[in-house]
Motif scaffolding. Structure first.
Motif, PDB file in Angstrom:
ATOM      1  N   TYR A 102       1.872  22.160   6.464  1.00 40.44           N
ATOM      2  CA  TYR A 102       2.206  21.741   5.111  1.00 40.44           C
ATOM      3  C   TYR A 102       2.051  20.225   4.990  1.00 40.44           C
ATOM      4  N   PHE A 103       1.381  19.823   3.918  1.00 35.96           N
ATOM      5  CA  PHE A 103       1.101  18.414   3.704  1.00 35.96           C
ATOM      6  C   PHE A 103       1.659  17.963   2.359  1.00 35.96           C
ATOM      7  N   CYS A 104       2.354  16.869   2.393  1.00 31.63           N
ATOM      8  CA  CYS A 104       2.800  16.190   1.188  1.00 31.63           C
ATOM      9  C   CYS A 104       1.772  15.110   0.856  1.00 31.63           C
ATOM     10  N   ALA A 105       1.519  14.878  -0.428  1.00 34.39           N
ATOM     11  CA  ALA A 105       0.530  13.881  -0.813  1.00 34.39           C
ATOM     12  C   ALA A 105       0.954  13.203  -2.109  1.00 34.39           C
ATOM     13  N   VAL A 106       0.498  11.979  -2.293  1.00 31.35           N
ATOM     14  CA  VAL A 106       0.845  11.204  -3.480  1.00 31.35           C
ATOM     15  C   VAL A 106      -0.396  10.546  -4.049  1.00 31.35           C
ATOM     16  N   SER A 107      -0.451  10.442  -5.355  1.00 30.97           N
ATOM     17  CA  SER A 107      -1.489   9.665  -6.007  1.00 30.97           C
ATOM     18  C   SER A 107      -0.830   8.818  -7.090  1.00 30.97           C
ATOM     19  N   SER A 108      -1.537   7.778  -7.505  1.00 25.50           N
ATOM     20  CA  SER A 108      -1.010   6.950  -8.575  1.00 25.50           C
ATOM     21  C   SER A 108      -2.048   6.836  -9.676  1.00 25.50           C
ATOM     22  N   PHE A 109      -1.593   6.360 -10.804  1.00 24.07           N
ATOM     23  CA  PHE A 109      -2.436   6.329 -11.983  1.00 24.07           C
ATOM     24  C   PHE A 109      -3.633   5.407 -11.794  1.00 24.07           C
ATOM     25  N   PHE A 145      11.815  16.391  -6.977  1.00 25.58           N
ATOM     26  CA  PHE A 145      11.495  14.971  -6.991  1.00 25.58           C
ATOM     27  C   PHE A 145      12.786  14.203  -7.242  1.00 25.58           C
ATOM     28  N   ILE A 146      13.158  13.354  -6.301  1.00 30.83           N
ATOM     29  CA  ILE A 146      14.324  12.484  -6.476  1.00 30.83           C
ATOM     30  C   ILE A 146      13.813  11.054  -6.451  1.00 30.83           C
ATOM     31  N   LYS A 147      13.698  10.487  -7.635  1.00 32.84           N
ATOM     32  CA  LYS A 147      13.070   9.183  -7.772  1.00 32.84           C
ATOM     33  C   LYS A 147      13.826   8.097  -7.021  1.00 32.84           C
ATOM     34  N   SER A 148      15.150   8.166  -7.065  1.00 28.67           N
ATOM     35  CA  SER A 148      15.958   7.120  -6.434  1.00 28.67           C
ATOM     36  C   SER A 148      15.814   7.120  -4.920  1.00 28.67           C
ATOM     37  N   LYS A 149      15.423   8.256  -4.381  1.00 27.06           N
ATOM     38  CA  LYS A 149      15.252   8.372  -2.930  1.00 27.06           C
ATOM     39  C   LYS A 149      13.780   8.381  -2.518  1.00 27.06           C
ATOM     40  N   PHE A 150      12.896   8.261  -3.459  1.00 28.17           N
ATOM     41  CA  PHE A 150      11.462   8.311  -3.188  1.00 28.17           C
ATOM     42  C   PHE A 150      11.125   9.566  -2.364  1.00 28.17           C
ATOM     43  N   SER A 151      11.716  10.666  -2.771  1.00 30.45           N
ATOM     44  CA  SER A 151      11.528  11.880  -1.971  1.00 30.45           C
ATOM     45  C   SER A 151      10.989  13.020  -2.825  1.00 30.45           C
ATOM     46  N   PHE A 152      10.341  13.951  -2.143  1.00 28.16           N
ATOM     47  CA  PHE A 152       9.769  15.136  -2.793  1.00 28.16           C
ATOM     48  C   PHE A 152       9.806  16.256  -1.748  1.00 28.16           C
ATOM     49  N   LYS A 200      -7.424   9.362  -5.857  1.00 29.80           N
ATOM     50  CA  LYS A 200      -7.269   9.491  -4.414  1.00 29.80           C
ATOM     51  C   LYS A 200      -5.880  10.000  -4.060  1.00 29.80           C
ATOM     52  N   LEU A 201      -5.837  10.868  -3.076  1.00 29.16           N
ATOM     53  CA  LEU A 201      -4.563  11.327  -2.538  1.00 29.16           C
ATOM     54  C   LEU A 201      -4.308  10.658  -1.194  1.00 29.16           C
ATOM     55  N   ILE A 202      -3.063  10.213  -1.020  1.00 33.00           N
ATOM     56  CA  ILE A 202      -2.607   9.720   0.274  1.00 33.00           C
ATOM     57  C   ILE A 202      -1.734  10.817   0.868  1.00 33.00           C
ATOM     58  N   PHE A 203      -2.057  11.242   2.077  1.00 35.11           N
ATOM     59  CA  PHE A 203      -1.375  12.374   2.694  1.00 35.11           C
ATOM     60  C   PHE A 203      -0.370  11.925   3.738  1.00 35.11           C
ATOM     61  N   ALA A 231       0.839  -1.193   0.000  1.00 36.34           N
ATOM     62  CA  ALA A 231       0.000   0.000   0.000  1.00 36.34           C
ATOM     63  C   ALA A 231       0.881   1.253   0.000  1.00 36.34           C
ATOM     64  N   GLN A 232       0.334   2.294  -0.576  1.00 39.48           N
ATOM     65  CA  GLN A 232       1.080   3.549  -0.586  1.00 39.48           C
ATOM     66  C   GLN A 232       1.109   4.158   0.800  1.00 39.48           C
ATOM     67  N   SER A 233       2.196   4.865   1.083  1.00 38.03           N
ATOM     68  CA  SER A 233       2.256   5.641   2.312  1.00 38.03           C
ATOM     69  C   SER A 233       3.153   6.847   2.081  1.00 38.03           C
ATOM     70  N   VAL A 234       2.948   7.864   2.882  1.00 39.56           N
ATOM     71  CA  VAL A 234       3.726   9.090   2.788  1.00 39.56           C
ATOM     72  C   VAL A 234       4.211   9.447   4.184  1.00 39.56           C
ATOM     73  N   SER A 235       5.471   9.807   4.281  1.00 39.30           N
ATOM     74  CA  SER A 235       6.043  10.126   5.582  1.00 39.30           C
ATOM     75  C   SER A 235       6.666  11.516   5.548  1.00 39.30           C
ATOM     76  N   GLN A 236       6.254  12.333   6.475  1.00 38.24           N
ATOM     77  CA  GLN A 236       6.871  13.639   6.651  1.00 38.24           C
ATOM     78  C   GLN A 236       7.613  13.609   7.988  1.00 38.24           C
ATOM     79  N   HIS A 237       8.899  13.791   7.937  1.00 41.93           N
ATOM     80  CA  HIS A 237       9.716  13.535   9.109  1.00 41.93           C
ATOM     81  C   HIS A 237       9.677  14.652  10.137  1.00 41.93           C
TER      82      HIS A 237
END
Lengths: 114, 114
Positions: B89-96, B67-74, B101-104, B1-7
């Motif tokens: 501030y919220f980071c969010a990701v969606s996929s095709f 966006f650094i794809k190799s680090k999965f970071s934004f 849906k956005l995962i925050f 499952a997708q997840s997003v982490s803001q440190h």
């Protein structure tokens, strides 16, 4: 700002009562979403809709139901409110389900369950 | 499952300081990435988005993200913050083809001292 209206803006209700929140859009967008926002959790998807009468569950759907009988309206119902459902609820809309369109958010409904 | 982490949960800066907020996501496929801002008492507003192309994207109010794809970071950056940037501030990701849906992430609260 996108034409999204959430009602009510604030609501206080008692444990065990049903509650319905309304989201109304004037953008004719196909996709609509309900999120809840809680400190430390960001926004979590409750349910979403991809067309009239077409809905699906999100990650925190237990205790919630939705209905969409018209393109412009998306209703969220708490069947029997609990204190854990005290939260700020945001409706969002999107013109695309491909993931390449940002969501536009309403102003939120602050719900307190006592 | 997708997840997003803001440190960073809470960042405190003085005006004119530089800002960098971390965001990492977990998903093996193609993603779309977003940063949203929520000013006190308001709804979420889109700061910037990345779909494809130049990995350095510029948004509103002088914000940018890389966006650094190799680090999965934004990560979100701003060279010089202002008191008016105080917000969450919220980071969010969606996929095709996932219904848009956005995962925050959990959100980062930024406080800027005048």
């Amino acid at each position: 700002d996108a034409g999204i209206t959430q009602s009510p803006r604030h609501k206080v209700t008692e444990t065990g009562t049903p509650v319905t929140l309304r989201c109304h859009q004037t953008e004719n967008h196909r996709y609509m979403y309900w999120y809840r926002q809680d400190p430390g959790h960001g926004l979590r998807l409750i349910h979403y809709s991809y067309g009239v009468k077409d809905t699906d569950k999100g990650e925190v759907s237990d205790g919630y139901s939705v209905s969409r009988s018209k393109t412009e309206d998306f209703l969220l119902t708490l069947e029997s409110a609990t204190s854990s459902q005290t939260s700020v609820y945001f409706c969002a809309i999107s013109g695309s389900g491909q993931g390449n369109s940002p969501l536009h958010f309403g102003n939120g409904t602050r719900l307190t369950v006592t | 499952a997708q997840s997003v982490s803001q440190h960073n949960h809470h960042v405190i800066l003085s005006e004119a300081a530089s800002l960098e907020l971390g965001c990492n996501y977990s998903y093996g496929g193609t993603v779309n990435l977003f940063w949203y801002v929520q000013y006190p008492g308001q709804h979420l507003q889109l700061l910037l988005k990345y779909f494809s192309g130049d990995p350095l994207v510029k948004g509103i109010k002088g914000f940018e993200a890389e966006f650094i794809k190799s680090k999965f970071s934004f990560n979100l950056r701003k060279p010089s913050v202002q008191w008016s940037d105080t917000a969450e501030y919220f980071c969010a990701v969606s996929s095709f083809n996932q219904g848009g849906k956005l995962i925050f992430g959990q959100g980062t609260e930024l406080s800027v001292k005048p």
